[in-house]
Write a protein that holds these residues in place. Structure first.
Motif, PDB file in Angstrom:
ATOM      1  N   SER A   4       0.851  -1.191   0.000  1.00 18.45           N
ATOM      2  CA  SER A   4       0.000   0.000   0.000  1.00 18.45           C
ATOM      3  C   SER A   4       0.886   1.240   0.000  1.00 18.45           C
ATOM      4  N   THR A   6       1.077   5.269   0.697  1.00 20.22           N
ATOM      5  CA  THR A   6       0.430   6.341   1.422  1.00 20.22           C
ATOM      6  C   THR A   6       1.238   7.619   1.289  1.00 20.22           C
ATOM      7  N   LEU A  31      -7.529   3.390  -4.611  1.00 20.86           N
ATOM      8  CA  LEU A  31      -8.651   3.350  -3.668  1.00 20.86           C
ATOM      9  C   LEU A  31      -9.698   4.427  -3.971  1.00 20.86           C
ATOM     10  N   ASP A  32      -9.262   5.638  -4.310  1.00 18.40           N
ATOM     11  CA  ASP A  32     -10.231   6.694  -4.633  1.00 18.40           C
ATOM     12  C   ASP A  32     -11.097   6.294  -5.822  1.00 18.40           C
ATOM     13  N   ARG A  56     -15.133   8.816   4.586  1.00 22.52           N
ATOM     14  CA  ARG A  56     -14.198   7.977   5.342  1.00 22.52           C
ATOM     15  C   ARG A  56     -14.837   6.632   5.710  1.00 22.52           C
ATOM     16  N   GLU A  59     -14.751   4.629   2.579  1.00 25.34           N
ATOM     17  CA  GLU A  59     -13.357   4.290   2.326  1.00 25.34           C
ATOM     18  C   GLU A  59     -12.911   3.136   3.244  1.00 25.34           C
ATOM     19  N   ALA A  60     -13.285   3.203   4.515  1.00 19.96           N
ATOM     20  CA  ALA A  60     -12.931   2.142   5.465  1.00 19.96           C
ATOM     21  C   ALA A  60     -13.559   0.815   5.045  1.00 19.96           C
ATOM     22  N   VAL A  63     -11.563  -0.584   2.161  1.00 21.58           N
ATOM     23  CA  VAL A  63     -10.294  -1.181   2.585  1.00 21.58           C
ATOM     24  C   VAL A  63     -10.550  -2.561   3.196  1.00 21.58           C
ATOM     25  N   LEU A  81      -3.527   4.268  -1.671  1.00 21.75           N
ATOM     26  CA  LEU A  81      -4.512   4.742  -0.706  1.00 21.75           C
ATOM     27  C   LEU A  81      -4.846   6.202  -0.968  1.00 21.75           C
ATOM     28  N   THR A  85      -6.694   8.178   4.060  1.00 23.12           N
ATOM     29  CA  THR A  85      -7.093   6.814   4.432  1.00 23.12           C
ATOM     30  C   THR A  85      -6.419   6.326   5.717  1.00 23.12           C
TER      31      THR A  85
END
Length: 168
Positions: A4, A6, A31-32, A56, A59-60, A63, A81, A85
């Motif tokens: 991942s 970040t 992810l977006d 969020r 998004e969670a 994930v 990410l 995130t």
């Protein structure tokens, strides 16, 4: 395995992620974009229309879904990410415990230049401001297993460094 990526918006997570996935012959997922497809709106539109808290939460959930899919398969994945995130406390154990997390460290000056040049739609910057938002996220990014500096480097150069780090 999942790697991942970040870092703050504009650090190159998607660009480096695509280069890394190509280098390794792995799958790439932004992810977006995943969240956008799932909800039917861009990340910026979701934040603007439904608020950051809702975004969020989605998004969670995304994930957790990705982690579940990864646990059921043997595929290798590079996951870019979203900039915020890792700040979601309920999924930190996934990001920092179940993936090889790489913080793409980029100077504030370069981030500002990239964001201005992209003239991108970043609603959280409008609300929080650049310095405040960046400062609040740095401690979280610092939890990553690896840190790679991106200033004055191509995506391919960064990807090569990440490849060496994750194969040690």
């Amino acid at each position: 395995m999942t790697v991942s990526l970040t870092g703050f918006m504009g650090c190159g997570k998607s660009t480096v992620g695509k280069a890394l996935a190509e280098l390794l012959g792995w799958e790439f997922l932004d992810l977006d974009e995943y969240v956008g497809h799932k909800i039917g709106r861009t990340a910026a539109a979701i934040i603007r229309e439904s608020g950051e808290e809702y975004f969020r939460a989605v998004e969670a959930e995304a994930v957790r879904d990705i982690a579940m899919m990864q646990s059921l398969t043997d595929r290798n994945l590079v996951l870019a990410l979203g900039g915020g995130t890792p700040t979601i406390g309920s999924i930190g154990h996934i990001i920092f415990g179940q993936t090889k997390c790489v913080y793409l460290r980029t100077s504030a000056r370069i981030l500002k230049e990239r964001l201005l040049a992209a003239n991108s739609d970043r609603p959280l910057l409008e609300v929080a401001g650049f310095e405040k938002l960046l400062g609040s996220r740095l401690p979280v990014y610092g939890k990553a297993e690896f840190v790679v500096d991106t200033d004055c480097r191509t995506a391919e150069e960064v990807a090569l460094e990440i490849e060496k780090l994750i194969k040690k």
